[in-house]
Design a protein around this motif. Structure first.
Motif, PDB file in Angstrom:
ATOM      1  N   SER A   6       0.839  -1.201   0.000  1.00 23.77           N
ATOM      2  CA  SER A   6       0.000   0.000   0.000  1.00 23.77           C
ATOM      3  C   SER A   6       0.876   1.253   0.000  1.00 23.77           C
ATOM      4  CB  SER A   6      -0.909   0.005   1.226  1.00 23.77           C
ATOM      5  OG  SER A   6      -0.137   0.199   2.392  1.00 23.77           O
ATOM      6  N   PRO A   7       0.308   2.398  -0.413  1.00 24.02           N
ATOM      7  CA  PRO A   7       1.079   3.651  -0.365  1.00 24.02           C
ATOM      8  C   PRO A   7       1.528   3.996   1.054  1.00 24.02           C
ATOM      9  CG  PRO A   7      -0.886   3.928  -1.700  1.00 24.02           C
ATOM     10  CD  PRO A   7      -0.980   2.582  -1.070  1.00 24.02           C
ATOM     11  N   CYS A  12       5.777   4.402   5.131  1.00 27.52           N
ATOM     12  CA  CYS A  12       6.309   3.890   6.396  1.00 27.52           C
ATOM     13  C   CYS A  12       7.689   3.280   6.190  1.00 27.52           C
ATOM     14  CB  CYS A  12       5.349   2.859   6.990  1.00 27.52           C
ATOM     15  SG  CYS A  12       5.869   2.236   8.587  1.00 27.52           S
ATOM     16  N   GLY A  13       7.892   2.591   5.075  1.00 25.95           N
ATOM     17  CA  GLY A  13       9.194   2.015   4.764  1.00 25.95           C
ATOM     18  C   GLY A  13      10.257   3.077   4.562  1.00 25.95           C
ATOM     19  N   LEU A  14       9.895   4.181   3.888  1.00 30.51           N
ATOM     20  CA  LEU A  14      10.844   5.273   3.694  1.00 30.51           C
ATOM     21  C   LEU A  14      11.207   5.930   5.010  1.00 30.51           C
ATOM     22  CD1 LEU A  14       9.652   7.172   0.496  1.00 30.51           C
ATOM     23  CD2 LEU A  14      11.841   6.073   0.863  1.00 30.51           C
TER      24      LEU A  14
END
Length: 130
Positions: A6-7, A12-14
């Motif tokens: 999901s966007p 969140c990963g970044l």
């Protein structure tokens, strides 16, 4: 936790798993916003660094602590420290080498930082050309 496809998961990963650039840009923007709000509320100029520095440094320290990278942020990456120890040697890397200083006249070439030698007349030269 966010689903990785999901966007929100990518964002969140970044923010959580990526580097420091994106979180620091966001912290900078928040600090700049706080500085502009302070100017608007107080009707007088404010030093922007008063808001930018704590926002950016605080973000970097919190992220470094969460990622267990605070030591690398302070002392440099372990790979570079290991390479320096191999090239310069562990003992010489820890303390400055003061035995190979060249003295001529009143100054010394290669003196460790923080030492000042007086000239022949007792004055401390700002720049020694000898």
């Amino acid at each position: 936790t966010c689903p990785p496809d999901s966007p929100a998961g990518r964002i969140c990963g970044l923010l959580c798993n990526g580097g420091y650039f994106v979180p620091l840009v966001i912290a900078y923007a928040i600090g700049l916003l706080c500085a502009n709000i302070a100017v608007y509320v107080m009707n007088m100029g404010q030093p922007a660094l008063l808001y930018l520095v704590p926002a950016c440094l605080g973000t970097m320290v919190v992220l470094g602590k969460r990622r267990n990278e605070l030591d690398d942020l302070w002392h440099g990456p372990k790979v570079i420290r290991a390479a320096d120890a191999m090239v310069y040697g562990e003992e010489e890397f820890e303390t400055p080498n003061t035995e190979n200083t060249l003295s001529e006249g009143g100054g010394s070439v290669g003196a460790p930082l923080g030492t000042v030698e007086e000239g022949p007349d007792g004055d401390v030269p700002l720049l020694s050309l000898t």
